[in-house]
Write a protein that holds these residues in place. Structure first.
Motif, PDB file in Angstrom:
ATOM      1  N   LEU A   9      55.273  39.154  43.242  1.00 24.97           N
ATOM      2  CA  LEU A   9      54.409  38.747  44.341  1.00 24.97           C
ATOM      3  C   LEU A   9      52.954  39.116  44.053  1.00 24.97           C
ATOM      4  CD1 LEU A   9      54.116  37.498  47.108  1.00 24.97           C
ATOM      5  CD2 LEU A   9      54.721  39.693  48.105  1.00 24.97           C
ATOM      6  N   VAL A  10      52.731  40.299  43.509  1.00 33.04           N
ATOM      7  CA  VAL A  10      51.376  40.726  43.144  1.00 33.04           C
ATOM      8  C   VAL A  10      50.809  39.787  42.081  1.00 33.04           C
ATOM      9  CG1 VAL A  10      50.061  42.540  41.979  1.00 33.04           C
ATOM     10  CG2 VAL A  10      51.615  43.122  43.843  1.00 33.04           C
ATOM     11  N   LYS A  11      51.610  39.420  41.085  1.00 37.67           N
ATOM     12  CA  LYS A  11      51.160  38.478  40.044  1.00 37.67           C
ATOM     13  C   LYS A  11      50.777  37.136  40.654  1.00 37.67           C
ATOM     14  CE  LYS A  11      53.945  40.271  36.240  1.00 37.67           C
ATOM     15  NZ  LYS A  11      55.081  39.978  35.353  1.00 37.67           N
ATOM     16  N   ALA A  12      51.591  36.654  41.581  1.00 35.46           N
ATOM     17  CA  ALA A  12      51.319  35.368  42.216  1.00 35.46           C
ATOM     18  C   ALA A  12      50.024  35.410  43.027  1.00 35.46           C
ATOM     19  CB  ALA A  12      52.492  34.972  43.113  1.00 35.46           C
ATOM     20  N   ILE A  13      49.824  36.472  43.778  1.00 33.29           N
ATOM     21  CA  ILE A  13      48.597  36.607  44.570  1.00 33.29           C
ATOM     22  C   ILE A  13      47.389  36.695  43.643  1.00 33.29           C
ATOM     23  CG2 ILE A  13      47.321  38.103  46.159  1.00 33.29           C
ATOM     24  CD1 ILE A  13      50.053  38.837  47.412  1.00 33.29           C
ATOM     25  N   ALA A  14      47.498  37.443  42.563  1.00 36.80           N
ATOM     26  CA  ALA A  14      46.397  37.562  41.611  1.00 36.80           C
ATOM     27  C   ALA A  14      46.060  36.202  41.009  1.00 36.80           C
ATOM     28  CB  ALA A  14      46.754  38.562  40.515  1.00 36.80           C
ATOM     29  N   ALA A  15      47.064  35.424  40.661  1.00 34.57           N
ATOM     30  CA  ALA A  15      46.830  34.098  40.088  1.00 34.57           C
ATOM     31  C   ALA A  15      46.194  33.160  41.107  1.00 34.57           C
ATOM     32  CB  ALA A  15      48.144  33.512  39.577  1.00 34.57           C
ATOM     33  N   GLU A  16      46.680  33.191  42.340  1.00 32.76           N
ATOM     34  CA  GLU A  16      46.147  32.329  43.400  1.00 32.76           C
ATOM     35  C   GLU A  16      44.695  32.642  43.723  1.00 32.76           C
ATOM     36  OE1 GLU A  16      48.513  32.722  46.945  1.00 32.76           O
ATOM     37  OE2 GLU A  16      50.356  32.459  45.796  1.00 32.76           O
ATOM     38  N   THR A  17      44.370  33.915  43.750  1.00 32.97           N
ATOM     39  CA  THR A  17      43.046  34.338  44.213  1.00 32.97           C
ATOM     40  C   THR A  17      42.078  34.622  43.068  1.00 32.97           C
ATOM     41  OG1 THR A  17      43.745  36.654  44.304  1.00 32.97           O
ATOM     42  CG2 THR A  17      43.999  35.340  46.315  1.00 32.97           C
ATOM     43  N   HIS A  18      42.572  34.538  41.832  1.00 32.52           N
ATOM     44  CA  HIS A  18      41.756  34.837  40.644  1.00 32.52           C
ATOM     45  C   HIS A  18      41.178  36.249  40.696  1.00 32.52           C
ATOM     46  CE1 HIS A  18      42.125  30.623  39.696  1.00 32.52           C
ATOM     47  NE2 HIS A  18      41.660  30.326  40.896  1.00 32.52           N
ATOM     48  N   ALA A  19      41.972  37.163  41.228  1.00 24.41           N
ATOM     49  CA  ALA A  19      41.579  38.568  41.320  1.00 24.41           C
ATOM     50  C   ALA A  19      42.329  39.364  40.250  1.00 24.41           C
ATOM     51  CB  ALA A  19      41.919  39.113  42.705  1.00 24.41           C
ATOM     52  N   PRO A  20      41.751  40.473  39.797  1.00 22.84           N
ATOM     53  CA  PRO A  20      42.437  41.312  38.807  1.00 22.84           C
ATOM     54  C   PRO A  20      43.749  41.873  39.352  1.00 22.84           C
ATOM     55  CG  PRO A  20      40.131  41.959  39.050  1.00 22.84           C
ATOM     56  CD  PRO A  20      40.430  40.981  40.144  1.00 22.84           C
ATOM     57  N   MET A  21      44.756  41.928  38.488  1.00 26.96           N
ATOM     58  CA  MET A  21      46.066  42.458  38.876  1.00 26.96           C
ATOM     59  C   MET A  21      45.957  43.856  39.468  1.00 26.96           C
ATOM     60  SD  MET A  21      49.040  40.813  38.314  1.00 26.96           S
ATOM     61  CE  MET A  21      50.140  42.120  37.834  1.00 26.96           C
ATOM     62  N   GLU A  22      45.113  44.698  38.877  1.00 26.76           N
ATOM     63  CA  GLU A  22      44.973  46.078  39.351  1.00 26.76           C
ATOM     64  C   GLU A  22      44.476  46.110  40.791  1.00 26.76           C
ATOM     65  OE1 GLU A  22      43.290  44.982  36.513  1.00 26.76           O
ATOM     66  OE2 GLU A  22      44.907  45.600  35.171  1.00 26.76           O
ATOM     67  N   THR A  23      43.526  45.240  41.090  1.00 31.27           N
ATOM     68  CA  THR A  23      42.975  45.179  42.446  1.00 31.27           C
ATOM     69  C   THR A  23      44.034  44.736  43.432  1.00 31.27           C
ATOM     70  OG1 THR A  23      40.780  44.665  41.568  1.00 31.27           O
ATOM     71  CG2 THR A  23      41.182  44.109  43.884  1.00 31.27           C
ATOM     72  N   VAL A  24      44.751  43.673  43.087  1.00 29.22           N
ATOM     73  CA  VAL A  24      45.783  43.148  43.980  1.00 29.22           C
ATOM     74  C   VAL A  24      46.894  44.179  44.169  1.00 29.22           C
ATOM     75  CG1 VAL A  24      47.488  41.326  44.323  1.00 29.22           C
ATOM     76  CG2 VAL A  24      45.259  40.772  43.335  1.00 29.22           C
ATOM     77  N   SER A  25      47.297  44.821  43.096  1.00 29.92           N
ATOM     78  CA  SER A  25      48.358  45.818  43.157  1.00 29.92           C
ATOM     79  C   SER A  25      47.966  46.971  44.074  1.00 29.92           C
ATOM     80  CB  SER A  25      48.686  46.341  41.763  1.00 29.92           C
ATOM     81  OG  SER A  25      49.709  47.287  41.807  1.00 29.92           O
ATOM     82  N   ARG A  26      46.748  47.456  43.922  1.00 34.25           N
ATOM     83  CA  ARG A  26      46.269  48.562  44.753  1.00 34.25           C
ATOM     84  C   ARG A  26      46.206  48.141  46.226  1.00 34.25           C
ATOM     85  NH1 ARG A  26      41.547  49.018  42.862  1.00 34.25           N
ATOM     86  NH2 ARG A  26      40.413  48.198  44.612  1.00 34.25           N
ATOM     87  N   MET A  27      45.671  46.950  46.481  1.00 34.23           N
ATOM     88  CA  MET A  27      45.572  46.462  47.851  1.00 34.23           C
ATOM     89  C   MET A  27      46.961  46.273  48.462  1.00 34.23           C
ATOM     90  SD  MET A  27      42.493  43.690  47.698  1.00 34.23           S
ATOM     91  CE  MET A  27      42.322  43.475  49.449  1.00 34.23           C
TER      92      MET A  27
END
Length: 65
Positions: A9-27
């Motif tokens: 899910l974190v990977k999918a959100i990162a891909a959708e939003t073009h945000a770094p995985m680390e940022t999405v994971s932390r959030m």
């Protein structure tokens, strides 16, 4: 939700939003902790957390422009 599903899910959100995985994971972890604290019903928690993380990332991107 198991760890593998959360990572996907974190990977999918990162891909959708073009945000770094680390940022999405932390959030995601921070939002999960906030939402699950005291929650008695966990059925929709994953959906709510994912939605909030996406919203927060969109607002960060909008604020940056």
């Amino acid at each position: 939700m198991n760890q593998h599903a959360a990572e996907e899910l974190v990977k999918a959100i990162a891909a959708e939003t073009h945000a770094p995985m680390e940022t999405v994971s932390r959030m995601y972890e921070e939002t999960w902790a906030a939402f699950s604290d005291g929650a008695r019903i966990m059925d929709y928690l994953t959906v709510l957390v994912a939605r909030r993380v996406r919203e927060n990332l969109r607002s960060l991107r909008t604020d940056a422009h």
